[in-house]
Enzyme design. Structure first.
Site, PDB file in Angstrom:
ATOM      1  CB  ALA A  64      -0.918  -0.009   1.209  1.00  0.00           C
ATOM      2  CD  GLU A  65       5.603   3.558   3.260  1.00  0.00           C
ATOM      3  OE1 GLU A  65       5.202   2.885   4.234  1.00  0.00           O
ATOM      4  OE2 GLU A  65       6.567   4.341   3.299  1.00  0.00           O
ATOM      5  CG  ASP A 125       0.215  -0.080  -4.612  1.00  0.00           C
ATOM      6  OD1 ASP A 125      -0.586  -0.941  -4.205  1.00  0.00           O
ATOM      7  OD2 ASP A 125       1.227  -0.355  -5.300  1.00  0.00           O
ATOM      8  CB  SER A 158      25.624 -22.272 -28.142  1.00  0.00           C
ATOM      9  OG  SER A 158      26.613 -22.656 -29.072  1.00  0.00           O
ATOM     10  CG  LEU A 159      27.113 -22.956 -22.469  1.00  0.00           C
ATOM     11  CD1 LEU A 159      26.414 -23.165 -21.134  1.00  0.00           C
ATOM     12  CD2 LEU A 159      28.532 -22.469 -22.257  1.00  0.00           C
ATOM     13  CD  GLU A 211      26.960 -19.547 -13.017  1.00  0.00           C
ATOM     14  OE1 GLU A 211      27.978 -19.675 -13.715  1.00  0.00           O
ATOM     15  OE2 GLU A 211      26.221 -18.547 -13.062  1.00  0.00           O
ATOM     16  CE  LYS A 262      21.981 -24.882 -21.093  1.00  0.00           C
ATOM     17  NZ  LYS A 262      20.652 -24.595 -21.680  1.00  0.00           N
ATOM     18  NE  ARG A 282      23.450 -17.861 -28.034  1.00  0.00           N
ATOM     19  CZ  ARG A 282      23.410 -18.509 -29.186  1.00  0.00           C
ATOM     20  NH1 ARG A 282      22.296 -18.519 -29.883  1.00  0.00           N
ATOM     21  NH2 ARG A 282      24.469 -19.137 -29.642  1.00  0.00           N
ATOM     22  CE  LYS A 337      29.030 -19.842 -16.882  1.00  0.00           C
ATOM     23  NZ  LYS A 337      28.376 -18.578 -16.484  1.00  0.00           N
TER      24      LYS A 337
HETATM   25  N1  1X8 Z   1      24.538 -20.363 -23.560  1.00  0.00           N
HETATM   26  C1  1X8 Z   1      25.184 -19.980 -22.458  1.00  0.00           C
HETATM   27  O1  1X8 Z   1      26.322 -19.552 -22.488  1.00  0.00           O
HETATM   28  C2  1X8 Z   1      24.476 -20.082 -21.153  1.00  0.00           C
HETATM   29  C3  1X8 Z   1      23.167 -20.399 -20.930  1.00  0.00           C
HETATM   30  C4  1X8 Z   1      22.808 -20.366 -19.555  1.00  0.00           C
HETATM   31  C5  1X8 Z   1      21.535 -20.610 -18.970  1.00  0.00           C
HETATM   32  N2  1X8 Z   1      20.478 -20.953 -19.730  1.00  0.00           N
HETATM   33  N3  1X8 Z   1      21.370 -20.506 -17.626  1.00  0.00           N
HETATM   34  C6  1X8 Z   1      22.406 -20.177 -16.814  1.00  0.00           C
HETATM   35  C7  1X8 Z   1      23.675 -19.936 -17.350  1.00  0.00           C
HETATM   36  C8  1X8 Z   1      24.783 -19.573 -16.441  1.00  0.00           C
HETATM   37  N4  1X8 Z   1      24.509 -19.404 -15.153  1.00  0.00           N
HETATM   38  O2  1X8 Z   1      25.899 -19.419 -16.904  1.00  0.00           O
HETATM   39  C9  1X8 Z   1      23.859 -20.026 -18.728  1.00  0.00           C
HETATM   40  S1  1X8 Z   1      25.301 -19.731 -19.665  1.00  0.00           S
END
Ligand code: 1X8
Length: 318
Positions: free
Chosen positions: A35-36, A38, A83-84, A113, A115, A136, A286
Site C-alpha cells: 500500500a505504501e 502504491d 552457445s555451450l 550454476e 541452467k 541472443r 565453468k
Molecule cells: N549459452 C550460455 O552460455 C548459457 C546459458 C545459460 C543458462 N540458460 N542458464 C544459466 C547460465 C549460467 N549461469 O551461466 C547459462 S550460460
C-alpha cells in the site's frame, strides 16, 4: 508546488520507488507494505502528469512505455553470445574436466550454476542508465527488445556504474506465472503454451510492451559482455559483482574444488529440481579462474572452459 520543488520531489520519489522495487523484485525482501509503494507511485504519477517535462527515464512509471512496434530492430553483439557444449552423463563431465586441466591431474576450481530454461538476453547500461536489451539471436545478431525487457521489474532501470556495461542472463517465466497464463488462455479457448520457455520467448516477442508487461517474467543475470570494469580474477567474483551492482543473480551457484564436487552438485539438483519455482534444463559448469578460461579459449562456437550438463529429457506424463 513550484517547478524546482516538483523536480526535487520527483527525483526523490524515483529513487525511493526504485529502492523499494529492488527490495521486492530482486531481494524478495520488501521493506514497506504494498500500500505504501502504491501510494508513493500515485504521488509520482500525479507530479509527472502535472510536469511531464520533468519525467526521468528510470522512473518506474516508464516501465510499460512505448507504442507497439511494427518490427524489432536488429542489433549486433560486439562480444558474441556463444552457445555451450553439452554433457549428458558423468563420464562426459569427467572428460570435460580432463580437457580443462590440459590432460594433467592438476586440480581445477569450477563454478556450477543452474541452467535456467528461458531466453538468453543482453542488457546494456550507459552511464548508469538501461539503454538497450536484446535477444541472443544467432549469437552475433539479435533483436532489440528493450521496451519489453523494461517491463521485467527485476531489471534495474538505473545502476550506480559509469561507462558502458553489458550484462547477460536468462529471462524466464516462473512456474506460477506459466500456470496462470495457460489457465487464462484456455478460458479464452486460446492455444496454451507448451512450456515456460516457449511462453517466455512468445512474451518477449510481443510487439506491444503492454502484453509483455502482463506476463510476469523474471530474470537471472550470470555474465558480462562488454565491460572495462574493475579487474577481477574469477567468475565467482563476477557473480558477486553483478549482485553488488543491483542485478538479480541465482543464489544456487556453488564453487567446486574438483570434478567430484561438480558431480555431487549435479546429483543434488537432479533430485531437487522439481522443488524450484522456475524451470531449469541442466547445470552449467565453468572453470572459475578467468586466466585459465583465457588459456583454454574457444572452439568455433563454444567456450572450452564451460559445459552444459543436460538433464535427461523427462518422459511426457501421459
Ligand atoms: N549459452 C550460455 O552460455 C548459457 C546459458 C545459460 C543458462 N540458460 N542458464 C544459466 C547460465 C549460467 N549461469 O551461466 C547459462 S550460460
Amino acid at each position: 508546488m513550484d517547478k524546482q520543488k516538483a523536480a526535487n520531489q520527483i527525483k526523490a520519489l524515483v529513487e525511493l520507488l526504485n529502492q523499494y522495487g529492488y527490495e521486492y523484485y530482486v531481494l524478495d525482501q520488501p521493506s514497506v507494505p504494498d500500500a505504501e509503494y502504491d501510494e508513493k507511485l500515485r504521488e509520482l504519477s500525479q507530479l509527472e502528469q502535472e510536469y511531464p517535462e520533468l519525467k526521468v527515464d528510470d522512473s518506474p512509471t516508464q516501465r510499460v512505455g512505448g507504442k507497439p512496434l511494427d518490427a524489432f530492430k536488429k542489433v549486433q553483439h560486439n562480444v558474441p553470445m556463444l552457445s555451450l557444449g553439452n554433457a549428458f552423463n558423468e563420464q562426459d563431465l569427467r572428460d570435460f574436466a580432463k580437457r580443462a586441466s590440459g590432460g594433467t591431474d592438476e586440480p581445477i576450481t569450477f563454478v556450477c550454476e543452474l541452467k535456467i530454461d528461458g531466453l538468453a538476453i543482453s542488457l546494456t547500461y550507459e552511464n548508469g542508465k538501461f539503454v538497450r536489451g536484446a535477444t541472443r539471436g544467432d549469437g552475433t545478431t539479435g533483436e532489440d527488445i528493450t521496451n519489453n525487457l523494461k517491463t521485467i521489474r527485476s531489471i534495474p532501470l538505473s545502476i550506480k556504474e559509469k561507462g558502458t556495461l553489458e550484462v547477460r542472463g536468462e529471462a524466464f517465466m516462473p512456474h506460477k506465472s506459466f500456470l496462470a497464463l495457460n489457465e487464462a488462455r484456455e478460458e479464452k479457448e486460446e492455444e496454451p503454451f507448451a512450456n515456460p520457455r516457449n511462453a517466455a520467448a512468445g512474451s518477449l516477442r510481443q510487439l506491444d510492451p503492454k502484453i509483455a508487461a502482463k506476463r510476469n517474467l523474471d530474470i537471472f543475470l550470470y555474465g558480462v559482455g562488454e565491460w572495462d570494469g574493475s579487474p577481477i580474477s574469477t567468475h565467482s567474483e563476477r557473480l558477486e559483482q553483478l549482485k553488488q551492482l543491483g542485478f538479480k543473480t541465482n543464489p544456487e551457484w556453488r564453487k567446486c574444488t574438483n570434478i567430484d564436487e561438480v558431480i555431487e552438485y549435479v546429483t543434488y539438483w537432479t533430485e531437487e529440481r522439481p522443488n524450484l519455482s522456475y524451470e531449469i534444463d541442466g547445470i552449467v559448469v565453468k572453470v572459475d579462474d578467468l586466466n585459465q578460461q583465457e588459456e583454454l579459449g574457444y572452439t568455433a562456437k563454444s567456450p572450452r572452459w564451460a559445459i552444459a550438463y543436460k538433464f535427461p529429457a523427462e518422459e511426457a506424463i501421459t
